[in-house]
Design an enzyme around this catalytic site. Structure first.
Site, PDB file in Angstrom:
ATOM      1  CB  THR A  12      -1.041  -4.797   3.784  1.00  0.00           C
ATOM      2  OG1 THR A  12      -1.635  -4.242   2.378  1.00  0.00           O
ATOM      3  CG2 THR A  12       0.416  -5.207   3.136  1.00  0.00           C
ATOM      4  CD  GLU A  13      -1.461  -6.026  -1.656  1.00  0.00           C
ATOM      5  OE1 GLU A  13      -2.178  -6.839  -2.662  1.00  0.00           O
ATOM      6  OE2 GLU A  13      -1.863  -4.814  -1.591  1.00  0.00           O
ATOM      7  CE  LYS A  16      -8.075  -4.643   4.728  1.00  0.00           C
ATOM      8  NZ  LYS A  16      -6.797  -4.865   4.068  1.00  0.00           N
ATOM      9  CB  THR A  17     -11.033  -5.190  -1.550  1.00  0.00           C
ATOM     10  OG1 THR A  17     -10.547  -4.100  -0.796  1.00  0.00           O
ATOM     11  CG2 THR A  17     -12.120  -4.730  -2.371  1.00  0.00           C
ATOM     12  CE  LYS A  38      -9.661   0.112   1.349  1.00  0.00           C
ATOM     13  NZ  LYS A  38      -9.298  -1.020   2.078  1.00  0.00           N
ATOM     14  CB  SER A  42      -3.003   4.968   0.122  1.00  0.00           C
ATOM     15  OG  SER A  42      -2.738   3.555   0.849  1.00  0.00           O
ATOM     16  CG  ASP A  55      -9.081  -2.141  -2.688  1.00  0.00           C
ATOM     17  OD1 ASP A  55      -9.008  -2.901  -3.621  1.00  0.00           O
ATOM     18  OD2 ASP A  55      -8.261  -1.845  -1.648  1.00  0.00           O
ATOM     19  CD  GLU A 117     -11.768  -3.487   2.263  1.00  0.00           C
ATOM     20  OE1 GLU A 117     -10.682  -3.471   1.743  1.00  0.00           O
ATOM     21  OE2 GLU A 117     -12.623  -3.601   1.511  1.00  0.00           O
ATOM     22  N   GLY A 118     -11.644  -1.692   6.596  1.00  0.00           N
ATOM     23  CA  GLY A 118     -10.254  -1.031   7.049  1.00  0.00           C
ATOM     24  C   GLY A 118      -9.063  -1.043   6.016  1.00  0.00           C
ATOM     25  CB  ALA A 119      -6.443   0.593   5.225  1.00  0.00           C
ATOM     26  N   GLY A 120      -5.130  -2.404   5.544  1.00  0.00           N
ATOM     27  CA  GLY A 120      -4.072  -3.082   6.030  1.00  0.00           C
ATOM     28  C   GLY A 120      -4.544  -3.924   7.142  1.00  0.00           C
ATOM     29  CG  LEU A 208     -11.007 -18.317  -6.155  1.00  0.00           C
ATOM     30  CD1 LEU A 208     -12.193 -17.463  -5.880  1.00  0.00           C
ATOM     31  CD2 LEU A 208     -11.472 -19.600  -6.726  1.00  0.00           C
TER      32      LEU A 208
END
Length: 226
Positions: A12-13, A16-17, A38, A42, A55, A117-120, A208
């Site tokens: 996670t973090e 991805k997005t 998505k 959460s 996201d 897009e998945g999560a984590g 960035l």
């Protein structure tokens, strides 16, 4: 040719997005119609129109095909916690079978370039013993892996690539997203990832201060996609 991919990350973090939005922007520059989805999110905010996830909103902003928000993000939860826990607290069962038709509707739009897009990471739990990876398997989508470049990323990336292959899916490409600009031996780490990951690198995104889709797209090359 219409191309569609599932985007996952090493953790996670890891951006991805940020990378997904950049990929959609790059596809738009190449003259392709685009659509990002998505399925589960959460960490959503309450608005007059219901729960909204930043996201999902970012993906919508880079999509040339317009669908209702609920089609892009069918399951939205307010707490910024693991999706399966957020769903349990909301009394919702995270079912892959329920998500497949929603994502098939997205894919049926036949955009030139579609991202789900998945999560984590790859093995984020859903209900029971199912994982987010089961949705990618059900949709039979090739996978783009976002590697959050920092200490430990090589192990995470290689294990994720092994799991994707074990699940019978193709790793179409990966993106090095440098989330820690102070990563020791950065070039050596990137070289090892390139040597060991069984897919082309689609780009190396530096750290960035303002990671807009346009800025990220400058560092990506869709032509490398397997």
């Amino acid at each position: 040719m219409n191309r569609a991919y599932f985007v996952t990350g090493t953790d996670t973090e890891v951006g991805k997005t940020t990378v997904s939005a950049g990929l959609l922007q790059a596809a738009r520059r190449a003259g392709l119609s685009t659509l990002g989805a998505k399925p589960i999110a959460s960490g959503c905010e309450r608005t007059a129109r219901g729960l909204r996830n930043s996201d999902a909103v970012a993906l919508i902003a880079e999509s040339t095909i317009t669908l209702p928000y609920e089609a892009i993000n069918p399951l939205a939860f307010e707490p910024a916690i693991a999706p399966h826990i957020a769903a349990r607290e909301a009394g919702v069962t995270l079912s892959v079978d329920a998500l497949v038709p929603a994502m098939q509707h997205v894919l049926a739009q036949q955009a030139g370039f579609t991202l789900v897009e998945g999560a984590g990471g790859w093995r984020v739990p859903l209900a029971g013993q199912s994982n987010f990876s089961d949705l990618a398997m059900a949709l039979r989508l090739p996978v783009i892996l976002v590697v959050g470049v920092r200490l430990g990323c090589i192990n995470h990336a290689l294990l994720t690539a092994e799991a994707i292959a074990r699940d019978g899916l193709v790793l179409a490409g990966w993106v090095a997203n440098i989330v820690d600009p102070q990563t020791s031996r950065l070039e050596e780490n990137l070289a090892t990832l390139s040597e060991r990951l069984p897919a082309p690198c689609l780009g190396r995104v530096p750290y960035l201060n303002e990671a807009s889709a346009a800025a990220v797209a400058d560092y990506l090359a869709l032509g490398e996609l397997a």
